[in-house]
Enzyme design. Structure first.
Site, PDB file in Angstrom:
ATOM      1  N   ARG A   1      10.545  14.873  -4.459  1.00 44.24           N
ATOM      2  CA  ARG A   1       9.887  16.006  -5.421  1.00 44.24           C
ATOM      3  C   ARG A   1       8.047  15.623  -5.874  1.00 44.24           C
ATOM      4  NH1 ARG A   1      13.984  13.556  -9.918  1.00 44.24           N
ATOM      5  NH2 ARG A   1      13.974  11.835  -8.686  1.00 44.24           N
TER       6      ARG A   1
ATOM      7  N   LYS B   1       6.501   8.030  -1.665  1.00 40.99           N
ATOM      8  CA  LYS B   1       5.978   8.196  -3.929  1.00 40.99           C
ATOM      9  C   LYS B   1       5.738   7.147  -3.482  1.00 40.99           C
ATOM     10  CE  LYS B   1       9.597   8.221  -6.569  1.00 40.99           C
ATOM     11  NZ  LYS B   1      10.487   8.873  -7.169  1.00 40.99           N
TER      12      LYS B   1
ATOM     13  N   GLY C   1      21.211   5.618  -0.959  1.00 47.96           N
ATOM     14  CA  GLY C   1      21.514   6.070  -2.141  1.00 47.96           C
ATOM     15  C   GLY C   1      20.605   4.511  -2.919  1.00 47.96           C
ATOM     16  N   THR C   2      20.516   4.356  -4.323  1.00 48.32           N
ATOM     17  CA  THR C   2      20.133   3.360  -5.011  1.00 48.32           C
ATOM     18  C   THR C   2      21.146   1.870  -4.904  1.00 48.32           C
ATOM     19  OG1 THR C   2      21.112   3.321  -7.035  1.00 48.32           O
ATOM     20  CG2 THR C   2      18.648   4.474  -6.654  1.00 48.32           C
TER      21      THR C   2
ATOM     22  N   ASN D   1       8.698  10.624 -10.841  1.00 49.69           N
ATOM     23  CA  ASN D   1       9.064  11.588  -9.667  1.00 49.69           C
ATOM     24  C   ASN D   1       7.819  12.894  -9.449  1.00 49.69           C
ATOM     25  OD1 ASN D   1      11.628  10.126  -9.922  1.00 49.69           O
ATOM     26  ND2 ASN D   1      11.237  10.242 -11.861  1.00 49.69           N
TER      27      ASN D   1
ATOM     28  N   ARG E   1     -23.970  -0.070  -1.691  1.00 49.79           N
ATOM     29  CA  ARG E   1     -22.846  -0.565  -0.747  1.00 49.79           C
ATOM     30  C   ARG E   1     -22.688  -1.633   0.280  1.00 49.79           C
ATOM     31  NH1 ARG E   1     -21.807   1.453   4.613  1.00 49.79           N
ATOM     32  NH2 ARG E   1     -24.090   2.645   5.502  1.00 49.79           N
TER      33      ARG E   1
ATOM     34  N   LYS F   1     -27.778  -0.923   2.281  1.00 47.03           N
ATOM     35  CA  LYS F   1     -26.498  -0.845   3.010  1.00 47.03           C
ATOM     36  C   LYS F   1     -26.454  -2.812   3.163  1.00 47.03           C
ATOM     37  CE  LYS F   1     -24.424  -2.225   6.288  1.00 47.03           C
ATOM     38  NZ  LYS F   1     -24.855  -2.426   7.899  1.00 47.03           N
TER      39      LYS F   1
ATOM     40  N   ASN G   1     -31.595  -0.289  12.094  1.00 48.19           N
ATOM     41  CA  ASN G   1     -31.125  -1.864  11.909  1.00 48.19           C
ATOM     42  C   ASN G   1     -29.463  -1.420  13.449  1.00 48.19           C
ATOM     43  OD1 ASN G   1     -29.923   0.705  10.503  1.00 48.19           O
ATOM     44  ND2 ASN G   1     -28.155  -0.944   9.529  1.00 48.19           N
TER      45      ASN G   1
ATOM     46  N   ALA H   1     -48.954   3.727   5.812  1.00 48.17           N
ATOM     47  CA  ALA H   1     -48.211   5.185   5.970  1.00 48.17           C
ATOM     48  C   ALA H   1     -47.905   5.382   8.159  1.00 48.17           C
ATOM     49  CB  ALA H   1     -48.805   5.693   5.916  1.00 48.17           C
TER      50      ALA H   1
HETATM   51  C1  UD1 Z   1      17.717   7.104 -11.048  1.00 47.24           C
HETATM   52  C2  UD1 Z   1      18.846   6.709 -10.983  1.00 47.24           C
HETATM   53  C3  UD1 Z   1      18.864   7.242 -12.592  1.00 47.24           C
HETATM   54  C4  UD1 Z   1      17.991   6.321 -13.608  1.00 47.24           C
HETATM   55  C5  UD1 Z   1      16.298   6.985 -13.235  1.00 47.24           C
HETATM   56  C6  UD1 Z   1      15.838   6.444 -14.024  1.00 47.24           C
HETATM   57  C7  UD1 Z   1      20.752   6.421  -9.672  1.00 47.24           C
HETATM   58  C8  UD1 Z   1      21.842   6.922  -8.582  1.00 47.24           C
HETATM   59  N1  UD1 Z   1      20.016   7.455 -10.163  1.00 47.24           N
HETATM   60  O1  UD1 Z   1      17.558   7.730 -10.467  1.00 47.24           O
HETATM   61  O2  UD1 Z   1      19.755   6.950 -13.099  1.00 47.24           O
HETATM   62  O3  UD1 Z   1      17.832   7.666 -14.952  1.00 47.24           O
HETATM   63  O4  UD1 Z   1      16.213   6.167 -11.612  1.00 47.24           O
HETATM   64  O5  UD1 Z   1      14.230   6.289 -13.349  1.00 47.24           O
HETATM   65  O6  UD1 Z   1      19.997   5.031  -9.377  1.00 47.24           O
HETATM   66  N2  UD1 Z   1      15.578   4.630  -3.542  1.00 47.24           N
HETATM   67  C9  UD1 Z   1      15.701   3.824  -2.576  1.00 47.24           C
HETATM   68  N3  UD1 Z   1      16.961   3.640  -1.807  1.00 47.24           N
HETATM   69  C10 UD1 Z   1      18.047   5.053  -1.730  1.00 47.24           C
HETATM   70  C11 UD1 Z   1      17.040   5.791  -2.613  1.00 47.24           C
HETATM   71  C12 UD1 Z   1      16.275   5.073  -4.142  1.00 47.24           C
HETATM   72  O7  UD1 Z   1      15.138   2.390  -2.412  1.00 47.24           O
HETATM   73  O8  UD1 Z   1      18.175   5.292  -0.612  1.00 47.24           O
HETATM   74  C13 UD1 Z   1      14.662   3.864  -4.159  1.00 47.24           C
HETATM   75  C14 UD1 Z   1      13.547   4.811  -4.525  1.00 47.24           C
HETATM   76  O9  UD1 Z   1      12.416   4.676  -4.224  1.00 47.24           O
HETATM   77  C15 UD1 Z   1      13.270   4.613  -5.349  1.00 47.24           C
HETATM   78  C16 UD1 Z   1      14.710   4.184  -6.706  1.00 47.24           C
HETATM   79  O10 UD1 Z   1      15.153   3.640  -5.820  1.00 47.24           O
HETATM   80  O11 UD1 Z   1      11.889   3.702  -6.189  1.00 47.24           O
HETATM   81  C17 UD1 Z   1      15.187   5.424  -7.843  1.00 47.24           C
HETATM   82  O12 UD1 Z   1      15.082   6.776  -6.696  1.00 47.24           O
HETATM   83  P1  UD1 Z   1      15.167   7.595  -6.989  1.00 47.24           P
HETATM   84  O13 UD1 Z   1      15.806   8.384  -6.292  1.00 47.24           O
HETATM   85  O14 UD1 Z   1      13.498   7.927  -7.924  1.00 47.24           O
HETATM   86  O15 UD1 Z   1      16.294   7.940  -9.312  1.00 47.24           O
HETATM   87  P2  UD1 Z   1      16.626   9.521  -9.643  1.00 47.24           P
HETATM   88  O16 UD1 Z   1      17.194  10.017  -8.943  1.00 47.24           O
HETATM   89  O17 UD1 Z   1      15.090   8.578 -10.666  1.00 47.24           O
HETATM   90 CA    CA Z   2      12.865   8.263 -10.058  1.00 44.24          CA
END
Ligand code: UD1
Ligand code: CA
Length: 470
Positions: A26, A33, A93-94, A243, A350, A368, A403, A440
């Site tokens: 997103r 991100k 997925g998470t 996000n 700097r 510098k 320099n 000068a």
């Molecule tokens: C997730 C939760 C949701 C919650 C929200 C809160 C899940 C399925 N959903 O959704 O319930 O309300 O967070 O912010 O967990 N990530 C990985 N590997 C992956 C997928 C994601 O490391 O395969 C990491 C992402 O980089 C991120 C975090 O997990 O830092 C959350 O992932 P994201 O895709 O943002 O989950 P949400 O859709 O926000």
């Molecule tokens: Ca998130």
């Protein structure tokens, strides 16, 4: 069986797991991100700093997208070797993300605090309270939840008739009724490590996204008869994630407004226009300093008392003493300015430029990696690089320290009570002794002894000067 009473309660050893493998679609970015910057620091760095305050036994960061850069950002924040990195090669997925840490945490017998790498504002006190609640309840899982006006996009907390936790349902899988639920999962949880991994094995990707959801784990544990508790938090902003770019900008604004408010109320600092002042949360500004519009004070800058920073200047990781004036549109990076100095307008300091008390650097002057002595002035159109200059010396308009020979940088040393004439070229390495004068337009290719007047191209000695009469 759960017949085994938890006489000893959940383990008090703490491990922290930070999820940071996702790209963050997103954000519409080529950059992961968690690497996007908030207050000049990657989002992941904010999360890591809070994590270490909890003094966990281990900090595990799940990396995937741009793993090397994420790792570098974490190591820059925490120092090398302070975190363990686990690679999630494919972002499934998470739940899958947490599973990759299984080997690292198998048999850990710890309480695992899971954080999202994209939730940067969460406070130490909140996490501390969540962990305490988890331990006090002897729970297998404690979920940090919060009620939102607009819960769109978040996982919803579904409770049963007695208001006990039932399950988490993701936005994309929720029924119309479930979407009405305002209580959401913040993505911050405590788990008993053994229970976590035992339930994770049973998570299946049978949902609309075909992903392994970590959010299925609490429901599985609850069905096992385990204790799953909700810890309701009240500050929604603190626990929300970044996000989108719009949210990133909102967070930036929020932190900046807080920093300005803190400096006005506690610090006694005047802001001409607080809504156009850009101050990092780590910066310090002393009493009775005045900050004009469009000033950026970045990083760990420290500004003393009674200073005036005029319109459009940027000060990054620098130190200013008391009563320093920075006139309009200066850039000051990694530099140090002592009491009663003046800089600008349109000056650039700097790479460890240092000005001692009462020194003045004026219009269109770049300094510098140089030291400018007490009371020395360089007022116009000058470049001072790799130079060391003594006290009460005057550097004429258009002076350049030459320099760089195309390969190496060379030093210029100018003594005290020197008068460098306008348009002097100092071809380094070169020295000009105390009390000397360059006419000068001189091109100084050889060292000038003390109390000597030189002129010409290349500069030749014209006469000796009386000591104390320059
Ligand atoms: C997730 C939760 C949701 C919650 C929200 C809160 C899940 C399925 N959903 O959704 O319930 O309300 O967070 O912010 O967990 N990530 C990985 N590997 C992956 C997928 C994601 O490391 O395969 C990491 C992402 O980089 C991120 C975090 O997990 O830092 C959350 O992932 P994201 O895709 O943002 O989950 P949400 O859709 O926000
Ligand atoms: Ca998130």
């Amino acid at each position: 069986m759960t017949g085994q009473p938890t006489q000893t309660g959940p383990p008090t050893t703490l491990d922290i797991l930070i999820l940071a493998a996702g790209l963050g679609t997103r954000m519409k970015s080529r950059v992961a991100k968690v690497l996007h910057k908030l207050q000049g620091r990657p989002i992941i760095a904010h999360v890591c700093r809070i994590a270490t305050l909890l003094e966990p036994r281990g900090t595990y960061v799940i990396v995937g997208h741009q793993a090397d850069r994420v790792r570098a950002a974490v190591e820059k924040e925490l120092g090398n070797g302070q975190a363990t990195f686990v690679n999630q090669t494919e972002q499934r997925g998470t739940g899958d993300a947490v599973m990759t840490a299984r080997e690292a945490l198998a048999g850990a017998k710890s309480t695992v605090l899971i954080l999202s790498g994209d939730v940067p504002l969460v406070r130490f006190e909140t996490l501390r309270a969540l962990i305490e609640e988890h331990l006090a309840n002897q729970a297998s899982c404690t979920i940090l939840s919060v009620r939102l006006e607009n819960p769109t996009g978040y996982g919803r907390i579904v409770r049963d008739e007695s208001a006990n936790f039932l399950k988490i349902v993701e936005q994309k899988d929720a029924t119309e009724d479930e979407r009405q639920i305002r209580e959401i999962n913040a993505g911050i949880y405590c788990f008993d490590s053994e229970k976590l991994f035992s339930a994770l094995e049973r998570v299946r990707p049978n949902n609309s996204q075909g992903e392994y959801y970590l959010t299925d784990v609490p429901g599985i544990l609850r069905d096992d008869g385990e204790q799953v508790t909700l810890y309701q938090h009240h500050d929604a902003r603190e626990v929300s994630g970044v996000n989108t770019r719009a949210e990133l900008a909102e967070f930036e604004n929020l932190l900046r407004r807080n920093a300005v408010r803190r400096l006005m109320s506690d610090g006694g600092v005047t802001f001409i226009d607080p809504s156009h002042s850009y101050i990092s949360s780590e910066a310090q500004v002393g009493r009775d300093s005045i900050i004009h519009p469009d000033v950026h004070i970045e990083g760990k800058s420290v500004i003393g008392e009674g200073c005036e920073i005029q319109q459009g200047s940027r000060i990054t990781d620098s130190r200013l003493g008391n009563r320093v004036t920075i006139k309009d549109h200066c850039v000051i990076v990694d530099s140090e300015i002592a009491d009663d100095c003046a800089v600008g307008p349109f000056a650039h300091l700097r790479m460890n430029a240092r000005m001692e008390e009462r020194a003045v650097v004026g219009n269109f002057v770049e300094v510098k990696k140089s030291q400018i002595g007490r009371g020395t002035k360089s007022m116009h159109l000058t470049y001072l690089g790799d130079a060391t200059i003594g006290e009460d010396t005057n550097i004429g308009a258009g002076t350049v320290t030459c320099n760089y020979d195309g390969k190496d940088k060379h030093p210029t040393v100018i003594g005290s009570h020197v008068r460098i004439g306008s348009d002097t070229m100092l071809v380094a390495p070169v020295q000009v002794g105390d009390g000397s004068v360059t006419a000068a337009g001189s091109v100084v290719t050889e060292d000038v002894p003390p109390h000597t007047l030189v002129a010409g191209v290349p500069a030749k000695v014209k006469k000796k000067l009386n000591e104390g009469k320059t």
